[in-house]
Motif scaffolding. Structure first.
Motif, PDB file in Angstrom:
ATOM      1  N   LEU A 113      44.901  33.503  41.784  1.00  0.00           N
ATOM      2  CA  LEU A 113      45.455  33.313  43.024  1.00  0.00           C
ATOM      3  C   LEU A 113      45.377  34.727  43.802  1.00  0.00           C
ATOM      4  N   GLY A 114      45.860  34.456  45.164  1.00  0.00           N
ATOM      5  CA  GLY A 114      45.664  35.707  45.874  1.00  0.00           C
ATOM      6  C   GLY A 114      46.242  35.423  47.182  1.00  0.00           C
ATOM      7  N   PHE A 115      46.148  36.612  48.042  1.00  0.00           N
ATOM      8  CA  PHE A 115      46.538  36.453  49.180  1.00  0.00           C
ATOM      9  C   PHE A 115      45.466  37.042  50.361  1.00  0.00           C
ATOM     10  N   THR A 116      45.494  36.380  51.537  1.00  0.00           N
ATOM     11  CA  THR A 116      44.407  36.846  52.537  1.00  0.00           C
ATOM     12  C   THR A 116      45.427  37.014  53.845  1.00  0.00           C
ATOM     13  N   ALA A 117      44.662  37.858  54.632  1.00  0.00           N
ATOM     14  CA  ALA A 117      45.149  38.429  55.988  1.00  0.00           C
ATOM     15  C   ALA A 117      43.945  38.782  56.697  1.00  0.00           C
ATOM     16  N   SER A 118      43.382  37.749  57.417  1.00  0.00           N
ATOM     17  CA  SER A 118      41.984  37.775  58.063  1.00  0.00           C
ATOM     18  C   SER A 118      42.003  37.751  59.420  1.00  0.00           C
ATOM     19  N   PRO A 119      41.572  38.742  60.202  1.00  0.00           N
ATOM     20  CA  PRO A 119      41.514  38.690  61.672  1.00  0.00           C
ATOM     21  C   PRO A 119      40.221  37.690  62.061  1.00  0.00           C
ATOM     22  N   LEU A 120      40.107  37.178  63.046  1.00  0.00           N
ATOM     23  CA  LEU A 120      39.248  36.291  63.525  1.00  0.00           C
ATOM     24  C   LEU A 120      38.958  36.078  65.020  1.00  0.00           C
ATOM     25  N   LYS A 163      39.482  33.992  72.022  1.00  0.00           N
ATOM     26  CA  LYS A 163      40.550  34.631  71.690  1.00  0.00           C
ATOM     27  C   LYS A 163      40.423  35.281  70.425  1.00  0.00           C
ATOM     28  N   VAL A 164      41.124  36.278  70.186  1.00  0.00           N
ATOM     29  CA  VAL A 164      41.302  36.933  68.879  1.00  0.00           C
ATOM     30  C   VAL A 164      42.422  36.297  68.039  1.00  0.00           C
ATOM     31  N   GLY A 165      42.105  36.081  66.986  1.00  0.00           N
ATOM     32  CA  GLY A 165      43.300  35.346  66.226  1.00  0.00           C
ATOM     33  C   GLY A 165      43.502  35.812  64.953  1.00  0.00           C
ATOM     34  N   PHE A 166      44.101  34.997  64.140  1.00  0.00           N
ATOM     35  CA  PHE A 166      44.741  35.617  62.712  1.00  0.00           C
ATOM     36  C   PHE A 166      44.870  34.526  61.711  1.00  0.00           C
ATOM     37  N   ASN A 167      44.493  34.620  60.381  1.00  0.00           N
ATOM     38  CA  ASN A 167      44.707  33.712  59.582  1.00  0.00           C
ATOM     39  C   ASN A 167      45.308  34.577  58.106  1.00  0.00           C
ATOM     40  N   PHE A 168      46.519  33.778  57.737  1.00  0.00           N
ATOM     41  CA  PHE A 168      47.030  34.531  56.576  1.00  0.00           C
ATOM     42  C   PHE A 168      47.665  33.517  55.671  1.00  0.00           C
ATOM     43  N   GLY A 169      47.606  33.846  54.316  1.00  0.00           N
ATOM     44  CA  GLY A 169      48.435  32.805  53.457  1.00  0.00           C
ATOM     45  C   GLY A 169      47.843  33.139  52.116  1.00  0.00           C
ATOM     46  N   LEU A 170      47.859  31.849  51.060  1.00  0.00           N
ATOM     47  CA  LEU A 170      47.665  32.083  49.917  1.00  0.00           C
ATOM     48  C   LEU A 170      46.094  31.569  49.677  1.00  0.00           C
ATOM     49  N   MET A 171      45.421  32.182  48.549  1.00  0.00           N
ATOM     50  CA  MET A 171      44.189  31.632  47.830  1.00  0.00           C
ATOM     51  C   MET A 171      44.294  31.065  46.545  1.00  0.00           C
ATOM     52  N   ALA A 172      43.624  30.153  46.044  1.00  0.00           N
ATOM     53  CA  ALA A 172      43.505  29.726  44.898  1.00  0.00           C
ATOM     54  C   ALA A 172      42.259  29.317  44.516  1.00  0.00           C
ATOM     55  N   ASP A 173      41.436  30.157  43.474  1.00  0.00           N
ATOM     56  CA  ASP A 173      40.100  29.403  42.917  1.00  0.00           C
ATOM     57  C   ASP A 173      40.495  28.939  41.496  1.00  0.00           C
ATOM     58  N   LEU A 174      39.837  27.742  41.508  1.00  0.00           N
ATOM     59  CA  LEU A 174      39.955  27.218  40.206  1.00  0.00           C
ATOM     60  C   LEU A 174      39.009  27.083  39.625  1.00  0.00           C
ATOM     61  N   ARG A 175      38.609  27.917  38.258  1.00  0.00           N
ATOM     62  CA  ARG A 175      37.154  28.089  37.635  1.00  0.00           C
ATOM     63  C   ARG A 175      36.756  26.748  37.080  1.00  0.00           C
ATOM     64  N   LEU A 176      35.426  26.343  37.250  1.00  0.00           N
ATOM     65  CA  LEU A 176      34.873  25.291  36.945  1.00  0.00           C
ATOM     66  C   LEU A 176      34.144  25.367  35.735  1.00  0.00           C
ATOM     67  N   ASN A 177      33.793  26.547  35.359  1.00  0.00           N
ATOM     68  CA  ASN A 177      32.877  26.772  33.942  1.00  0.00           C
ATOM     69  C   ASN A 177      33.602  28.041  33.351  1.00  0.00           C
ATOM     70  N   GLU A 178      32.902  28.349  31.992  1.00  0.00           N
ATOM     71  CA  GLU A 178      33.711  29.389  31.473  1.00  0.00           C
ATOM     72  C   GLU A 178      33.440  30.631  31.948  1.00  0.00           C
ATOM     73  N   SER A 208      37.555  26.387  45.580  1.00  0.00           N
ATOM     74  CA  SER A 208      38.316  27.593  46.364  1.00  0.00           C
ATOM     75  C   SER A 208      39.241  26.541  47.164  1.00  0.00           C
ATOM     76  N   SER A 209      40.471  26.788  47.201  1.00  0.00           N
ATOM     77  CA  SER A 209      41.370  26.293  48.214  1.00  0.00           C
ATOM     78  C   SER A 209      42.367  27.278  48.564  1.00  0.00           C
ATOM     79  N   GLY A 210      43.684  27.023  48.911  1.00  0.00           N
ATOM     80  CA  GLY A 210      44.739  27.715  49.751  1.00  0.00           C
ATOM     81  C   GLY A 210      45.613  26.976  50.591  1.00  0.00           C
ATOM     82  N   PHE A 211      46.577  27.675  50.845  1.00  0.00           N
ATOM     83  CA  PHE A 211      47.590  27.012  51.911  1.00  0.00           C
ATOM     84  C   PHE A 211      47.936  28.244  53.025  1.00  0.00           C
TER      85      PHE A 211
END
Length: 225
Positions: free
Chosen positions: A30-37, A54-69, A76-79
């Protein structure tokens, strides 16, 4: 403000629910992102042209589900919340009905709830650094849309255009970057992402403007915990 507050509440709720799941399953990172764009509205037909990005912004949660050992493959997904837009110049005869009698300029400020979904491929750690690439899609749902309109020498501020926006935007997502340790449990992430929207941002029955696609280039910054 109310819609922004709802987005914030949804982000917190999603964080709590995902964290409860991730605490018992080490496959989830799990993680958090704050990304200028930089966001770009691209008109596809004559009668509309882009005046600026336009200069914008993206922020929120990240979630990576491991598919192999080994963790070299993951889903990779998020909200997240996305703030984007552009300035478009419309010729007479196109645009919103209140303004299309004359050429008009729309400075659009758009807010979306975004759910990315991508396959993430990682290298094995080299000096504790892990490089990655990802490819997938995204789903954007508009929650606010405002435009400052200049028409016939008059300025109309904060015109609500949310009812005239399509209710979903879907497109292609590609990106690359690096993850690196920040301590015993935290890992930093930095990279770039390009998103190419496939769906018309505006409703043609309201705007009569053909297809307007939204693209963005983001500097992805985040922390995994």
């Amino acid at each position: 403000m109310k819609k922004t507050l709802l987005v914030m509440i949804a982000l917190v709720a999603a964080k709590v629910s995902i964290a409860q799941y991730g605490a018992n399953d080490k496959r989830v990172q799990l993680g958090f992102t704050a990304s200028p764009l930089i966001s770009v509205l691209n008109p596809q037909e004559s009668g509309v042209k882009r005046n600026s990005v336009k200069v914008g912004f993206n922020f929120g949660l990240m979630a990576d589900l491991r598919l192999n050992e080994s963790g070299t493959y993951s889903l990779s997904s998020g909200f997240q919340a996305l703030f984007a837009g552009s300035t478009l110049k419309y010729d007479a005869g196109v645009g919103l009905s209140d303004f299309k009698a004359v050429p008009s300029e729309y400075n659009m400020k758009l807010t979306y709830v975004e759910i990315p979904l991508a396959l993430k491929l990682k290298t094995k750690p080299v000096n504790d650094m892990t490089w990655f690439g990802q490819f997938g899609t995204f789903f954007d749902f508009p929650v606010a849309g405002r435009a400052n309109v200049i028409s016939a020498g008059q300025t109309f501020n904060k015109v609500n255009i949310l009812p005239e926006m399509n209710r979903i935007n879907i497109g292609m997502l590609i990106g690359a970057g690096v993850e690196y340790p920040l301590g015993e449990t935290l890992r930093g992430m930095a990279g770039i992402t390009y998103q190419n929207g496939f769906v018309d941002v505006t409703r043609n029955k309201k705007w009569n403007d053909g297809r307007i696609n939204m693209n963005s280039f983001a500097l992805r910054l985040g922390i995994y915990f």
